[in-house]
Design a protein around this motif. Sequence first.
Motif, PDB file in Angstrom:
ATOM      1  N   ASN A   1      37.617  47.872  45.043  1.00 28.28           N
ATOM      2  CA  ASN A   1      38.325  48.259  46.260  1.00 28.28           C
ATOM      3  C   ASN A   1      38.877  47.036  46.979  1.00 28.28           C
ATOM      4  OD1 ASN A   1      37.628  51.270  46.563  1.00 28.28           O
ATOM      5  ND2 ASN A   1      35.599  50.353  46.291  1.00 28.28           N
ATOM      6  N   GLY A   2      39.759  47.303  47.931  1.00 28.28           N
ATOM      7  CA  GLY A   2      40.217  46.288  48.862  1.00 28.28           C
ATOM      8  C   GLY A   2      40.886  45.095  48.222  1.00 28.28           C
ATOM      9  N   ILE A   3      40.569  43.912  48.753  1.00 28.46           N
ATOM     10  CA  ILE A   3      41.184  42.675  48.274  1.00 28.46           C
ATOM     11  C   ILE A   3      40.868  42.467  46.803  1.00 28.46           C
ATOM     12  CG2 ILE A   3      41.119  40.158  48.472  1.00 28.46           C
ATOM     13  CD1 ILE A   3      40.665  40.527  51.490  1.00 28.46           C
ATOM     14  N   GLY A   4      39.627  42.727  46.404  1.00 26.47           N
ATOM     15  CA  GLY A   4      39.240  42.537  45.007  1.00 26.47           C
ATOM     16  C   GLY A   4      40.055  43.392  44.064  1.00 26.47           C
ATOM     17  N   ALA A   5      40.315  44.640  44.441  1.00 27.82           N
ATOM     18  CA  ALA A   5      41.102  45.539  43.601  1.00 27.82           C
ATOM     19  C   ALA A   5      42.533  45.034  43.462  1.00 27.82           C
ATOM     20  CB  ALA A   5      41.096  46.950  44.182  1.00 27.82           C
TER      21      ALA A   5
ATOM     22  N   PRO B   1      32.443  52.062  40.407  1.00 24.44           N
ATOM     23  CA  PRO B   1      33.627  51.908  39.545  1.00 24.44           C
ATOM     24  C   PRO B   1      34.924  52.091  40.314  1.00 24.44           C
ATOM     25  CG  PRO B   1      32.603  54.047  39.193  1.00 24.44           C
ATOM     26  CD  PRO B   1      31.681  53.286  40.103  1.00 24.44           C
ATOM     27  N   PRO B   2      35.993  51.441  39.879  1.00 24.53           N
ATOM     28  CA  PRO B   2      37.304  51.662  40.517  1.00 24.53           C
ATOM     29  C   PRO B   2      37.797  53.072  40.243  1.00 24.53           C
ATOM     30  CG  PRO B   2      37.523  50.289  38.558  1.00 24.53           C
ATOM     31  CD  PRO B   2      36.055  50.465  38.780  1.00 24.53           C
ATOM     32  N   LYS B   3      38.530  53.615  41.197  1.00 24.87           N
ATOM     33  CA  LYS B   3      39.040  54.979  41.040  1.00 24.87           C
ATOM     34  C   LYS B   3      40.092  55.050  39.935  1.00 24.87           C
ATOM     35  CE  LYS B   3      38.178  56.419  45.811  1.00 24.87           C
ATOM     36  NZ  LYS B   3      38.776  56.891  47.082  1.00 24.87           N
ATOM     37  N   ASN B   4      40.877  54.005  39.817  1.00 27.53           N
ATOM     38  CA  ASN B   4      41.944  53.994  38.816  1.00 27.53           C
ATOM     39  C   ASN B   4      41.818  52.745  37.943  1.00 27.53           C
ATOM     40  OD1 ASN B   4      43.421  56.377  39.841  1.00 27.53           O
ATOM     41  ND2 ASN B   4      43.801  55.075  41.616  1.00 27.53           N
ATOM     42  N   LYS B   5      40.958  52.811  36.932  1.00 28.82           N
ATOM     43  CA  LYS B   5      40.759  51.662  36.049  1.00 28.82           C
ATOM     44  C   LYS B   5      41.903  51.574  35.052  1.00 28.82           C
ATOM     45  CE  LYS B   5      37.535  51.553  32.812  1.00 28.82           C
ATOM     46  NZ  LYS B   5      38.281  51.123  31.608  1.00 28.82           N
ATOM     47  N   ARG B   6      42.516  50.403  34.984  1.00 27.26           N
ATOM     48  CA  ARG B   6      43.679  50.210  34.132  1.00 27.26           C
ATOM     49  C   ARG B   6      43.288  49.676  32.752  1.00 27.26           C
ATOM     50  NH1 ARG B   6      47.821  46.674  37.596  1.00 27.26           N
ATOM     51  NH2 ARG B   6      48.699  46.482  35.504  1.00 27.26           N
ATOM     52  N   LYS B   7      44.229  49.793  31.821  1.00 27.52           N
ATOM     53  CA  LYS B   7      44.051  49.232  30.491  1.00 27.52           C
ATOM     54  C   LYS B   7      43.802  47.731  30.614  1.00 27.52           C
ATOM     55  CE  LYS B   7      46.411  48.800  26.026  1.00 27.52           C
ATOM     56  NZ  LYS B   7      47.668  49.045  25.275  1.00 27.52           N
ATOM     57  N   ASN B   8      42.979  47.193  29.725  1.00 25.27           N
ATOM     58  CA  ASN B   8      42.583  45.781  29.711  1.00 25.27           C
ATOM     59  C   ASN B   8      41.628  45.424  30.849  1.00 25.27           C
ATOM     60  OD1 ASN B   8      44.004  45.137  27.372  1.00 25.27           O
ATOM     61  ND2 ASN B   8      45.865  44.615  28.502  1.00 25.27           N
TER      62      ASN B   8
END
Length: 244
Positions: free
Chosen positions: A20-24, A44-51
């Motif tokens: 979340n936030g700055i880290g995301a 976990p992030p809500k929207n985890k991206r490829k890689n």
Amino acid sequence: MQEVTYDFSGRIAVVTGGANGIGAQIASQYLDAGAKVVIWDLHPPKNKRKNAIFKEVDVSDLSQVKNATKDTINNWGKIDFLSHNAGYAGPTENTINYDTEAWIKTVQVNLIGTYIVAKTVAPCMVSEGYGRIINMASLAGKEGTPYASAYSAAKAGVIGFTKSLAKELAETNVRVNCVAPAAVKTNILDQMKPDFVETMIAKSPMKRLGDAREVADIVMWLSSSACSFNTGAVFDMSGGRATY
């Protein structure tokens, strides 16, 4: 204004507090630049991206950080960047009435966590002959924000720790710097009283909150090979509020 781009192809970035936030935002921009990203967070992030890989990690727990570092090295082979953002604002309260356990927890997460993560990851970078560590401090660590004594003390410690570690690693190709934002528009502000947030905005000559992308942009530069002679530095992001 032309956007600055980076090529981090082949680089492995660990982003604590990256859900979340700055880290995301930092994790997202690392990915945009071609890096593979490992997010260490409690959620976990809500929207985890490829890689991107997520690992549940409490940064104030040495055994968890050691295990996450080992898993990251086993999966990716190395760690090039450590963007350490995991933090906890703690209560907004005057020091006399501040709950002692909450005060200790705030320091444990923000300062002890910074030490634990850097202590564990830095040797991997030294052995590889390259690394960039960027700790997230705060303007509170320079000014001492009233009603946030634990957070202010912890972030002041992060600044001092960053300078110390940077000097210890100065003759390696590992650079250690920190960023000290004033109030930035993220979910962490939800932990604070609204009038406290308004006071922080009023103190800024720009009369606004910072944007997470603005913070991530400087982290990208600090991660790059262009950051070769900067180490042990504190980069303010305060809209003109910082006085030293």
